[in-house]
Design an enzyme around this catalytic site. Structure first.
Site, PDB file in Angstrom:
ATOM      1  N   GLY A  33       0.799  -1.216   0.000  1.00 42.04           N
ATOM      2  CA  GLY A  33       0.000   0.000   0.000  1.00 42.04           C
ATOM      3  C   GLY A  33       0.832   1.266   0.000  1.00 42.04           C
ATOM      4  N   VAL A  34       0.390   2.254   0.774  1.00 40.30           N
ATOM      5  CA  VAL A  34       1.072   3.545   0.853  1.00 40.30           C
ATOM      6  C   VAL A  34       2.500   3.361   1.374  1.00 40.30           C
ATOM      7  CG1 VAL A  34       1.075   5.799   2.008  1.00 40.30           C
ATOM      8  CG2 VAL A  34      -1.056   4.864   1.139  1.00 40.30           C
ATOM      9  N   ASP A  35       2.668   2.499   2.357  1.00 42.39           N
ATOM     10  CA  ASP A  35       3.988   2.243   2.937  1.00 42.39           C
ATOM     11  C   ASP A  35       4.973   1.792   1.855  1.00 42.39           C
ATOM     12  OD1 ASP A  35       5.983   1.871   4.867  1.00 42.39           O
ATOM     13  OD2 ASP A  35       5.176  -0.024   5.576  1.00 42.39           O
ATOM     14  N   SER A 122      -4.962   3.779   8.176  1.00 42.46           N
ATOM     15  CA  SER A 122      -5.621   2.512   8.546  1.00 42.46           C
ATOM     16  C   SER A 122      -6.784   2.089   7.656  1.00 42.46           C
ATOM     17  CB  SER A 122      -6.085   2.525  10.015  1.00 42.46           C
ATOM     18  OG  SER A 122      -4.970   2.434  10.873  1.00 42.46           O
ATOM     19  N   THR A 123      -7.073   2.816   6.580  1.00 45.36           N
ATOM     20  CA  THR A 123      -8.249   2.466   5.773  1.00 45.36           C
ATOM     21  C   THR A 123      -7.955   1.455   4.667  1.00 45.36           C
ATOM     22  OG1 THR A 123      -7.925   4.336   4.273  1.00 45.36           O
ATOM     23  CG2 THR A 123      -9.362   4.688   6.190  1.00 45.36           C
ATOM     24  N   GLY A 124      -6.710   1.103   4.473  1.00 40.86           N
ATOM     25  CA  GLY A 124      -6.357   0.112   3.453  1.00 40.86           C
ATOM     26  C   GLY A 124      -6.477  -1.290   4.021  1.00 40.86           C
TER      27      GLY A 124
END
Length: 177
Positions: A33-35, A122-124
């Site tokens: 994800g974003v990370d 936290s939405t992923g």
């Protein structure tokens, strides 16, 4: 506050802000994800910085945040925060999510940075319901910047149009946008 909070749809790794907030796991070692996107865009210097932090303090607990250099990103620094995994709302998730935003903002202000970009924490894969997470994000950031001079500019960076509209609607309801 109208001029201090903004909603942007796009790639957080491309924003020219002082600080990008990275939603990470407790190990700080990068993931999906974003990370993963932030680590790829920042290059190996970011992973090295995270390794040093981890060697000094161990894992980063949920709701906490640490700051590192930004590597190849256009930002000056990256704040890494660990958001809560959604477990139905009965495991203190709301407080932990609020803490993730607050501790990130505190690091931005403590280091005298003027602008910060947040993804939807936290939405992923952590499964936090988007609407509930957005309400906590907007409320927490709005209250913080009312009481603090820094950061001067906060950006909620949304990956898709639906989430961007959600944040815009919440800010409009608060009279912030």
């Amino acid at each position: 506050m109208k001029t201090r909070i903004h909603v942007v749809q796009g790639d957080i790794t491309k924003l020219a802000v002082d600080v990008i907030v990275n939603v990470t796991n407790p190990s700080l070692m990068g993931g999906g994800g974003v990370d993963g996107a932030i680590h790829r865009a920042a290059g190996p210097a970011l992973l090295d910085a995270c390794l040093k932090v981890r060697q000094q303090q161990g894992d980063c607990p949920t709701g906490h945040a640490v700051i590192t250099l930004a590597g190849d990103l256009p930002a000056k620094a990256v704040v890494h925060t660990v958001g809560p995994v959604w477990r139905g709302g009965e495991q203190n998730e709301d407080q932990l999510l609020q803490d993730a935003y607050l501790n990130s903002l505190r690091l931005v202000a403590a280091n005298s940075y003027t602008s910060v970009a947040f993804p939807a924490i936290s939405t992923g894969v952590y499964g936090y319901p988007r609407a509930a997470a957005a309400e906590i994000a907007v409320k927490t950031v709005s209250e913080f910047i009312t009481r603090h001079a820094l950061p001067e500019q906060v950006y909620f960076v949304c990956y898709d149009e639906e989430n961007a509209h959600l944040y815009e609607r919440l800010l409009t309801q608060q009279g912030d946008e």
